[in-house]
Design a protein around this motif. Sequence first.
Motif, PDB file in Angstrom:
ATOM      1  N   GLN A  72     -26.811 -19.798 -73.953  1.00 21.84           N
ATOM      2  CA  GLN A  72     -27.139 -18.457 -73.397  1.00 21.84           C
ATOM      3  C   GLN A  72     -27.422 -18.478 -72.355  1.00 21.84           C
ATOM      4  OE1 GLN A  72     -30.550 -17.223 -76.243  1.00 21.84           O
ATOM      5  NE2 GLN A  72     -29.426 -16.804 -78.028  1.00 21.84           N
ATOM      6  N   GLU A  73     -28.283 -19.393 -71.521  1.00 30.43           N
ATOM      7  CA  GLU A  73     -28.512 -19.397 -69.934  1.00 30.43           C
ATOM      8  C   GLU A  73     -27.183 -19.243 -69.263  1.00 30.43           C
ATOM      9  OE1 GLU A  73     -31.670 -21.854 -68.721  1.00 30.43           O
ATOM     10  OE2 GLU A  73     -32.702 -21.619 -70.316  1.00 30.43           O
ATOM     11  N   VAL A  74     -26.258 -20.283 -69.644  1.00 38.80           N
ATOM     12  CA  VAL A  74     -25.067 -20.466 -69.116  1.00 38.80           C
ATOM     13  C   VAL A  74     -24.280 -19.281 -69.153  1.00 38.80           C
ATOM     14  CG1 VAL A  74     -22.868 -21.480 -69.165  1.00 38.80           C
ATOM     15  CG2 VAL A  74     -24.688 -22.830 -69.233  1.00 38.80           C
ATOM     16  N   VAL A  75     -24.387 -18.556 -70.291  1.00 38.01           N
ATOM     17  CA  VAL A  75     -23.638 -17.255 -70.407  1.00 38.01           C
ATOM     18  C   VAL A  75     -24.300 -15.952 -69.443  1.00 38.01           C
ATOM     19  CG1 VAL A  75     -23.073 -15.103 -71.939  1.00 38.01           C
ATOM     20  CG2 VAL A  75     -22.632 -17.385 -72.849  1.00 38.01           C
ATOM     21  N   SER A  76     -25.498 -15.912 -69.477  1.00 37.92           N
ATOM     22  CA  SER A  76     -26.047 -15.087 -68.382  1.00 37.92           C
ATOM     23  C   SER A  76     -25.899 -15.444 -67.029  1.00 37.92           C
ATOM     24  CB  SER A  76     -27.558 -14.799 -68.841  1.00 37.92           C
ATOM     25  OG  SER A  76     -28.320 -16.219 -68.295  1.00 37.92           O
ATOM     26  N   ILE A  77     -25.958 -16.623 -66.756  1.00 33.25           N
ATOM     27  CA  ILE A  77     -25.633 -17.072 -65.125  1.00 33.25           C
ATOM     28  C   ILE A  77     -24.069 -16.533 -64.964  1.00 33.25           C
ATOM     29  CG2 ILE A  77     -25.405 -19.010 -63.854  1.00 33.25           C
ATOM     30  CD1 ILE A  77     -27.701 -20.505 -65.060  1.00 33.25           C
ATOM     31  N   ARG A  78     -23.376 -16.956 -65.819  1.00 28.08           N
ATOM     32  CA  ARG A  78     -21.767 -16.625 -65.594  1.00 28.08           C
ATOM     33  C   ARG A  78     -21.654 -15.056 -65.369  1.00 28.08           C
ATOM     34  NH1 ARG A  78     -18.723 -20.352 -70.165  1.00 28.08           N
ATOM     35  NH2 ARG A  78     -18.812 -22.120 -68.813  1.00 28.08           N
ATOM     36  N   GLU A  79     -22.504 -14.307 -66.321  1.00 29.87           N
ATOM     37  CA  GLU A  79     -22.314 -12.924 -66.161  1.00 29.87           C
ATOM     38  C   GLU A  79     -22.774 -12.454 -64.792  1.00 29.87           C
ATOM     39  OE1 GLU A  79     -24.462 -11.442 -69.491  1.00 29.87           O
ATOM     40  OE2 GLU A  79     -22.644 -11.663 -70.711  1.00 29.87           O
ATOM     41  N   LEU A  80     -23.883 -13.073 -64.284  1.00 32.09           N
ATOM     42  CA  LEU A  80     -24.775 -12.743 -63.220  1.00 32.09           C
ATOM     43  C   LEU A  80     -23.615 -13.077 -61.747  1.00 32.09           C
ATOM     44  CD1 LEU A  80     -27.268 -11.623 -61.486  1.00 32.09           C
ATOM     45  CD2 LEU A  80     -27.961 -14.075 -61.470  1.00 32.09           C
ATOM     46  N   LEU A  81     -23.145 -14.195 -61.942  1.00 33.63           N
ATOM     47  CA  LEU A  81     -22.225 -14.623 -60.968  1.00 33.63           C
ATOM     48  C   LEU A  81     -20.901 -13.756 -60.827  1.00 33.63           C
ATOM     49  CD1 LEU A  81     -22.145 -18.394 -61.035  1.00 33.63           C
ATOM     50  CD2 LEU A  81     -23.065 -17.114 -59.210  1.00 33.63           C
ATOM     51  N   GLN A  82     -20.449 -13.151 -61.998  1.00 36.64           N
ATOM     52  CA  GLN A  82     -19.239 -12.262 -61.981  1.00 36.64           C
ATOM     53  C   GLN A  82     -19.812 -10.862 -61.343  1.00 36.64           C
ATOM     54  OE1 GLN A  82     -17.908 -12.135 -66.122  1.00 36.64           O
ATOM     55  NE2 GLN A  82     -16.754 -14.073 -65.869  1.00 36.64           N
ATOM     56  N   VAL A  83     -20.863 -10.546 -61.723  1.00 37.13           N
ATOM     57  CA  VAL A  83     -21.444  -9.165 -61.245  1.00 37.13           C
ATOM     58  C   VAL A  83     -21.381  -9.265 -59.564  1.00 37.13           C
ATOM     59  CG1 VAL A  83     -23.265  -7.595 -61.048  1.00 37.13           C
ATOM     60  CG2 VAL A  83     -22.150  -8.351 -63.217  1.00 37.13           C
ATOM     61  N   HIS A  84     -22.156 -10.570 -59.210  1.00 35.72           N
ATOM     62  CA  HIS A  84     -22.423 -10.597 -57.871  1.00 35.72           C
ATOM     63  C   HIS A  84     -21.025 -10.952 -57.068  1.00 35.72           C
ATOM     64  CE1 HIS A  84     -24.428 -11.978 -54.217  1.00 35.72           C
ATOM     65  NE2 HIS A  84     -23.493 -13.125 -54.064  1.00 35.72           N
ATOM     66  N   HIS A  85     -20.104 -11.592 -57.700  1.00 37.42           N
ATOM     67  CA  HIS A  85     -18.657 -11.578 -56.936  1.00 37.42           C
ATOM     68  C   HIS A  85     -18.077 -10.465 -56.732  1.00 37.42           C
ATOM     69  CE1 HIS A  85     -15.239 -13.925 -55.984  1.00 37.42           C
ATOM     70  NE2 HIS A  85     -14.425 -13.355 -56.773  1.00 37.42           N
ATOM     71  N   GLN A  86     -18.181  -9.450 -57.712  1.00 36.45           N
ATOM     72  CA  GLN A  86     -17.389  -8.153 -57.663  1.00 36.45           C
ATOM     73  C   GLN A  86     -17.984  -7.386 -56.670  1.00 36.45           C
ATOM     74  OE1 GLN A  86     -17.753  -6.636 -61.491  1.00 36.45           O
ATOM     75  NE2 GLN A  86     -16.013  -7.984 -62.545  1.00 36.45           N
ATOM     76  N   ASN A  87     -19.602  -7.460 -56.423  1.00 38.83           N
ATOM     77  CA  ASN A  87     -20.035  -6.835 -55.273  1.00 38.83           C
ATOM     78  C   ASN A  87     -19.754  -7.277 -53.873  1.00 38.83           C
ATOM     79  OD1 ASN A  87     -21.301  -5.036 -57.301  1.00 38.83           O
ATOM     80  ND2 ASN A  87     -23.222  -6.463 -57.022  1.00 38.83           N
ATOM     81  N   ASN A  88     -19.042  -8.352 -53.596  1.00 37.53           N
ATOM     82  CA  ASN A  88     -18.799  -8.842 -52.400  1.00 37.53           C
ATOM     83  C   ASN A  88     -17.471  -8.518 -52.162  1.00 37.53           C
ATOM     84  OD1 ASN A  88     -21.303 -10.126 -51.978  1.00 37.53           O
ATOM     85  ND2 ASN A  88     -20.804 -12.156 -52.630  1.00 37.53           N
TER      86      ASN A  88
END
Length: 88
Positions: A72-88
Amino acid sequence: MKPPSRVPTTLAVGFLALDALLLGYAGLAWQRPYLVVAGGVCLLGVVVVVAAWRRYRRTLADLELARRDMKQEVVSIRELLQVHHQNN
Protein backbone atom coordinates in the motif's frame (compact mmCIF):
# COMPACT_ATOMS: atom_id res chain seq x y z
CA MET A 1 1.22 -16.62 -0.31
CA LYS A 2 0.62 -20.32 0.11
CA PRO A 3 -0.21 -21.34 3.69
CA PRO A 4 2.30 -23.67 5.33
CA SER A 5 1.60 -27.38 5.32
CA ARG A 6 0.56 -29.03 8.57
CA VAL A 7 1.68 -32.51 7.54
CA PRO A 8 5.28 -32.42 8.88
CA THR A 9 4.15 -30.92 12.18
CA THR A 10 1.32 -33.42 12.57
CA LEU A 11 3.68 -36.31 11.84
CA ALA A 12 6.26 -35.03 14.33
CA VAL A 13 3.65 -34.59 17.05
CA GLY A 14 2.15 -38.01 16.32
CA PHE A 15 5.47 -39.84 16.45
CA LEU A 16 6.60 -38.02 19.58
CA ALA A 17 3.29 -38.69 21.32
CA LEU A 18 3.42 -42.37 20.37
CA ASP A 19 7.01 -42.62 21.59
CA ALA A 20 6.06 -40.93 24.85
CA LEU A 21 3.17 -43.30 25.38
CA LEU A 22 5.11 -46.46 24.56
CA LEU A 23 8.22 -45.47 26.53
CA GLY A 24 6.13 -44.48 29.52
CA TYR A 25 4.17 -47.73 29.40
CA ALA A 26 7.33 -49.81 28.99
CA GLY A 27 9.01 -47.99 31.85
CA LEU A 28 6.08 -48.60 34.16
CA ALA A 29 5.58 -52.22 33.09
CA TRP A 30 9.25 -53.16 33.41
CA GLN A 31 9.93 -50.83 36.34
CA ARG A 32 12.59 -48.90 34.44
CA PRO A 33 12.56 -45.25 35.54
CA TYR A 34 14.81 -44.12 32.70
CA LEU A 35 12.22 -45.23 30.15
CA VAL A 36 9.60 -43.17 31.97
CA VAL A 37 11.98 -40.19 31.90
CA ALA A 38 12.53 -40.73 28.17
CA GLY A 39 8.76 -40.79 27.69
CA GLY A 40 8.50 -37.51 29.57
CA VAL A 41 11.17 -36.00 27.35
CA CYS A 42 9.22 -37.08 24.27
CA LEU A 43 6.08 -35.54 25.76
CA LEU A 44 8.01 -32.31 26.34
CA GLY A 45 9.06 -32.51 22.68
CA VAL A 46 5.38 -32.57 21.68
CA VAL A 47 4.79 -29.37 23.62
CA VAL A 48 7.84 -27.71 22.07
CA VAL A 49 6.83 -28.66 18.52
CA VAL A 50 3.29 -27.37 18.98
CA ALA A 51 4.52 -24.11 20.55
CA ALA A 52 7.08 -23.59 17.77
CA TRP A 53 4.43 -24.27 15.11
CA ARG A 54 2.07 -21.69 16.60
CA ARG A 55 4.85 -19.13 16.80
CA TYR A 56 5.83 -19.85 13.20
CA ARG A 57 2.25 -19.36 12.01
CA ARG A 58 1.95 -16.11 13.97
CA THR A 59 5.22 -14.85 12.47
CA LEU A 60 4.02 -15.69 8.96
CA ALA A 61 0.77 -13.82 9.58
CA ASP A 62 2.73 -10.78 10.80
CA LEU A 63 4.96 -10.91 7.73
CA GLU A 64 1.94 -11.10 5.43
CA LEU A 65 0.40 -8.08 7.13
CA ALA A 66 3.66 -6.14 6.82
CA ARG A 67 3.90 -7.12 3.15
CA ARG A 68 0.42 -5.76 2.49
CA ASP A 69 1.23 -2.53 4.31
CA MET A 70 4.41 -2.09 2.27
CA LYS A 71 2.49 -2.73 -0.93
CA GLN A 72 0.00 0.00 0.00
CA GLU A 73 2.88 2.39 0.74
CA VAL A 74 4.46 1.67 -2.64
CA VAL A 75 1.16 2.36 -4.40
CA SER A 76 0.72 5.65 -2.54
CA ILE A 77 4.31 6.70 -3.33
CA ARG A 78 3.78 5.89 -7.01
CA GLU A 79 0.61 7.95 -7.07
CA LEU A 80 2.37 10.84 -5.37
CA LEU A 81 5.24 10.67 -7.86
CA GLN A 82 2.83 10.59 -10.81
CA VAL A 83 0.97 13.66 -9.51
CA HIS A 84 4.25 15.46 -8.86
CA HIS A 85 5.59 14.51 -12.29
CA GLN A 86 2.42 15.83 -14.00
CA ASN A 87 2.73 19.19 -12.22
CA ASN A 88 6.25 19.77 -13.55
